[in-house]
Design an enzyme around this catalytic site. Structure first.
Site, PDB file in Angstrom:
ATOM      1  N   HIS A 289       0.838  -1.208   0.000  1.00  0.00           N
ATOM      2  CA  HIS A 289       0.000   0.000   0.000  1.00  0.00           C
ATOM      3  C   HIS A 289       0.876   1.263   0.000  1.00  0.00           C
ATOM      4  O   HIS A 289       0.615   2.216  -0.739  1.00  0.00           O
ATOM      5  CB  HIS A 289      -0.920  -0.030   1.219  1.00  0.00           C
ATOM      6  CG  HIS A 289      -1.841   1.129   1.327  1.00  0.00           C
ATOM      7  ND1 HIS A 289      -2.852   1.367   0.425  1.00  0.00           N
ATOM      8  CD2 HIS A 289      -1.903   2.145   2.236  1.00  0.00           C
ATOM      9  CE1 HIS A 289      -3.503   2.465   0.773  1.00  0.00           C
ATOM     10  NE2 HIS A 289      -2.951   2.955   1.867  1.00  0.00           N
TER      11      HIS A 289
ATOM     12  N   ASP B 189       2.435   1.766  -3.346  1.00  0.00           N
ATOM     13  CA  ASP B 189       1.406   2.236  -4.270  1.00  0.00           C
ATOM     14  C   ASP B 189       1.205   3.745  -4.130  1.00  0.00           C
ATOM     15  O   ASP B 189       1.100   4.466  -5.127  1.00  0.00           O
ATOM     16  CB  ASP B 189       0.102   1.484  -4.003  1.00  0.00           C
ATOM     17  CG  ASP B 189      -0.965   1.777  -5.036  1.00  0.00           C
ATOM     18  OD1 ASP B 189      -0.634   1.835  -6.240  1.00  0.00           O
ATOM     19  OD2 ASP B 189      -2.139   1.918  -4.643  1.00  0.00           O
TER      20      ASP B 189
END
Length: 104
Positions: A78, A81
Site C-alpha cells: 500500500h 502504491d
C-alpha cells in the site's frame, strides 16, 4: 533472515506520498487560477515530500542489499502504491502547471 519493515517507516511513506500528491494537486489548482508563483511553490513542496519518501525507500533498499531482507506486507505494498501514484501525479502536475503558464 527476513524482518518486518518498521511500521513507522511504512506510515512515513504513506504520508509522504499522500502529502506530495496533495501539494501537486494544489499546484494545479493555483495554476488554474493564474497564480504561477504559488503553483511553483506547491510543486517544490511536493518534491520535498518525495525526497523524504525516497530517503526512506533508500534506507530499506540498503538494508535489503546488506542481506537484511524485508518481509513484504500488504501495508508495505500500500505504501509503495502511494509513492508510485504520487510520483506520477507530481510529474503530470508539473506539465499542467507549465501548460497553464503558457496559456496566461
Amino acid at each position: 533472515m527476513e524482518h518486518a519493515a518498521d511500521e513507522q517507516t511504512i506510515m512515513n511513506l504513506i504520508m509522504a506520498g499522500g502529502n506530495a500528491k496533495s501539494s501537486a494537486f494544489e499546484a494545479i489548482y493555483a495554476a488554474k487560477k493564474g497564480d504561477q508563483e504559488t503553483a511553483k511553490a506547491k510543486l517544490k513542496e511536493a518534491d520535498e515530500f518525495m525526497v523524504a519518501a525516497h530517503n526512506a525507500q533508500t534506507d530499506m533498499l540498503t538494508q535489503e542489499a546488506q542481506g537484511n531482507h524485508v518481509q513484504v506486507s500488504l501495508l508495505m505494498v500500500h505504501a509503495q502504491d502511494h509513492i508510485m501514484n504520487a510520483i506520477t501525479f507530481r510529474d503530470l502536475a508539473g506539465e499542467i502547471v507549465d501548460l497553464y503558464g503558457r496559456l496566461d
